[in-house]
Design an enzyme around this catalytic site. Structure first.
Site, PDB file in Angstrom:
ATOM      1  N   GLU A 142       0.856  -1.202   0.000  1.00  0.00           N
ATOM      2  CA  GLU A 142       0.000   0.000   0.000  1.00  0.00           C
ATOM      3  C   GLU A 142       0.887   1.245   0.000  1.00  0.00           C
ATOM      4  O   GLU A 142       0.799   2.121   0.857  1.00  0.00           O
ATOM      5  CB  GLU A 142      -0.945   0.011   1.206  1.00  0.00           C
ATOM      6  CG  GLU A 142      -1.815  -1.225   1.335  1.00  0.00           C
ATOM      7  CD  GLU A 142      -2.831  -1.381   0.209  1.00  0.00           C
ATOM      8  OE1 GLU A 142      -2.913  -0.472  -0.649  1.00  0.00           O
ATOM      9  OE2 GLU A 142      -3.516  -2.407   0.159  1.00  0.00           O
ATOM     10  N   ASP A 322       7.801  40.269 -10.037  1.00  0.00           N
ATOM     11  CA  ASP A 322       6.654  40.711  -9.236  1.00  0.00           C
ATOM     12  C   ASP A 322       6.866  42.186  -8.864  1.00  0.00           C
ATOM     13  O   ASP A 322       7.878  42.542  -8.256  1.00  0.00           O
ATOM     14  CB  ASP A 322       6.565  39.838  -7.982  1.00  0.00           C
ATOM     15  CG  ASP A 322       5.353  40.164  -7.122  1.00  0.00           C
ATOM     16  OD1 ASP A 322       4.605  41.111  -7.465  1.00  0.00           O
ATOM     17  OD2 ASP A 322       5.153  39.476  -6.105  1.00  0.00           O
TER      18      ASP A 322
END
Length: 425
Positions: A142, A322
């Protein structure tokens, strides 16, 4: 019934014959086996471990194994019982000793052992020791339940040592989300790894029984997407993925030499948030974007990061950054970087992300050159509210590379026939 009387074809589904041969010939170290319900991948792995340890013993090699689940509470009813099943099917139960506390299987003739561990505390892996030989076989059952590839690597580094060769198994049913780390080839892969997919359709029907097949066919009829995920092991997606136009592949030096529309963008950061500088090429004709260079750092001063940018951008082509940090832009200009602030508006994030995800046919990212860019683009998903519904707009987190790419392509984005730099968005 002895082991020699058991035919392999009676125990292993035909889809796994090539994998069995690959293991015997020692062609790979890592075996990533995924599939849907009833694909018998866990049965195959348990048989390989038991057969392998006994075969090694016959060759005078004392090898051992460790089976992992994320939580130790799940060990007994999964990997432990599965390995006991394999011992029984191979007809060698009289040669193995079962111990319940702690969980352990011991091959009586040589005292080789199979240990069982939970991975909730990685540091405990360093204390795993065997009295004879070395640990050759690892099994992570798993796999998708584990916290990430870093956890798996840490365990392996602690356990896989001191022997001639190793065989590591990973078994799992793929999660729906293609953004899951276990489904990400860039996040979890290795040159020495064999990937194998199987389904219940590759298993003899009599092994599964009529009821199993009837339930699968019913789900196929009433909920085909659930059937594809649960029984075929397909990555169907959750619907939250933003960038469905991604391609992860190597971008060659030859390709880069021929790029003629190179763009550069920068998203500021220092402490908690990283500074991210990106270099990409925009193929306007085919609407493709190639991202092939990044700087992704925390705690770097403007002077040092400007030097790093100049080292890449030797021709001093324009960088779009930015605009929220005018002082940083001023610093870069002082250090000789040709830079300007992006023209942002109240909808610039949503518009930019939508343009990248819907207008571009393909975003090609080299995961070796730009691992952080790949991670952020690949993992970027819509946020959900408490009721599981998608929230409006795009989330503003883990998106530093996405912002840098938006700034870099500002002049290439179009809206109603206008360049993004000419309108307020």
């Amino acid at each position: 019934m002895s082991q020699n009387q058991v035919r392999l074809t009676d125990l292993i589904a035909p889809a796994f014959y090539p994998v069995h041969i690959d293991i015997k010939q020692k062609l790979h170290t890592y075996y990533k086996l995924d599939g849907g319900r009833g694909s018998t991948k866990s049965s195959f792995i348990s048989l390989e471990i038991i057969q392998g340890m006994m075969r090694d013993a016959n060759e005078g090699k004392l090898t051992n194994a460790v089976a992992f689940r994320r939580y130790k509470e799940n060990l007994h009813d999964s990997v432990y019982e599965q390995l006991i099943w394999a011992i029984d099917k191979l007809g060698v139960a009289g040669l193995w000793k079962e111990t319940q506390s702690p969980l352990r299987l011991t091959y009586i003739p040589t005292k080789q052992a199979i240990l069982f561990r939970g991975a909730d505390k990685v540091k405990k892996s360093k204390s795993i020791k065997v009295s004879k030989g070395y640990i050759k076989y690892l099994w992570f059952e798993e796999l998708d339940e584990f916290e990430g590839s870093e956890k798996i690597r840490s365990i392996q580094q602690s356990v896989v040592r001191g022997g001639e060769n190793f065989t590591v198994f990973y078994s799992y049913n793929p999660p729906k989300s293609q953004r899951s780390w276990v489904n990400d080839q860039a996040e979890f892969s290795a040159p020495d790894m064999l990937n194998h997919h199987s389904t219940y359709l590759t298993v003899p029907p009599e092994w599964l029984g009529k009821e199993f097949i009837a339930l699968a066919e019913h789900l196929k009829a009433v909920k085909p997407e659930a059937y594809r995920h649960e029984y075929l092991g397909e990555i169907t997606g959750t619907g939250a993925e933003v960038f469905r136009n991604l391609t992860s592949r190597t971008i060659t030096d030859e390709e880069i030499k021929n790029f003629d529309r190179i763009r550069r963008g920068l998203d500021w950061g220092y402490a908690a948030d990283p500074l991210h500088y990106t270099v990409c090429n925009y193929d306007k004709t085919r609407k493709r974007l190639f991202v092939f260079f990044e700087i992704h750092v925390v705690g770097m001063s403007n002077r040092r990061s400007a030097a790093a940018v100049k080292a890449e951008n030797k021709a001093n082509k324009e960088v779009i950054a930015d605009s929220a940090e005018p002082k940083s832009i001023a610093d870069y200009k002082e250090y000789g970087v040709r830079i300007r602030g992006a023209k942002k508006g109240p909808d610039s994030v949503d518009y930019g992300v939508k343009w990248l995800s819907e207008e571009l046919e393909e975003i090609i990212i080299d995961p070796d050159r730009c691992p952080n860019t790949w991670r952020e683009f690949y993992g970027y998903e819509l946020a959900r509210d408490a009721n599981g519904n998608f929230k409006d707009g795009y989330p503003d987190k883990d998106n530093h590379s996405i912002d840098a790419v938006r700034y870099a392509l500002e002049d290439d984005m179009t809206r109603n026939g206008w360049g993004i730099g000419n309108i307020r968005i």
